[in-house]
Design an enzyme around this catalytic site. Structure first.
Site, PDB file in Angstrom:
ATOM      1  N   LEU A  93      12.312  39.865 -15.463  1.00 42.43           N
ATOM      2  CA  LEU A  93      10.913  39.951 -14.834  1.00 42.43           C
ATOM      3  C   LEU A  93      10.399  38.424 -14.297  1.00 42.43           C
ATOM      4  O   LEU A  93      10.893  37.644 -14.954  1.00 42.43           O
ATOM      5  CB  LEU A  93      10.059  40.537 -16.098  1.00 42.43           C
ATOM      6  CG  LEU A  93      10.423  41.839 -16.717  1.00 42.43           C
ATOM      7  CD1 LEU A  93       9.153  42.407 -17.504  1.00 42.43           C
ATOM      8  CD2 LEU A  93      10.271  42.951 -15.291  1.00 42.43           C
ATOM      9  N   ASP A  94       9.567  38.602 -13.546  1.00 49.33           N
ATOM     10  CA  ASP A  94       8.939  37.468 -13.052  1.00 49.33           C
ATOM     11  C   ASP A  94       7.501  37.447 -13.485  1.00 49.33           C
ATOM     12  O   ASP A  94       7.175  38.593 -13.846  1.00 49.33           O
ATOM     13  CB  ASP A  94       9.109  37.104 -11.551  1.00 49.33           C
ATOM     14  CG  ASP A  94       8.518  37.982 -10.711  1.00 49.33           C
ATOM     15  OD1 ASP A  94       7.569  38.760 -11.054  1.00 49.33           O
ATOM     16  OD2 ASP A  94       9.218  38.298  -9.592  1.00 49.33           O
TER      17      ASP A  94
END
Length: 82
Positions: free
Chosen positions: A38-39
């Site tokens: 995830l960012d």
């Protein structure tokens, strides 16, 4: 009142549906950023989804220290109890 298992199930559902993460990759020890890839934008989207599902306002500060799936479960559990 939701228990940890239900919270994990709800969270897993979001990660699988919204972020196309493999169910097998979602463990309590999994890092949101390294293991699940995830960012920061994904993290914001995740918080929004969790707010919709819990009906609770999530303060961004509460999620600054979140690094693993277990951290997210703990944070949601704390919110639901408050």
């Amino acid at each position: 009142m939701q228990n940890r298992e239900q919270i994990l199930e709800m969270l897993s559902g979001i990660l699988i549906e919204e972020f196309e993460i493999e169910a097998a990759d979602i463990t309590l020890e999994a890092s949101l950023y390294e293991d699940l890839d995830l960012d920061s934008i994904d993290a914001v989207d995740l918080v929004i989804k969790l707010q919709q599902l819990t009906g609770k306002k999530i303060q961004p500060e509460a999620f600054k220290t979140v690094r693993t799936v277990d951290d997210v479960v703990n944070a949601i559990e704390g919110l639901i109890k408050s």
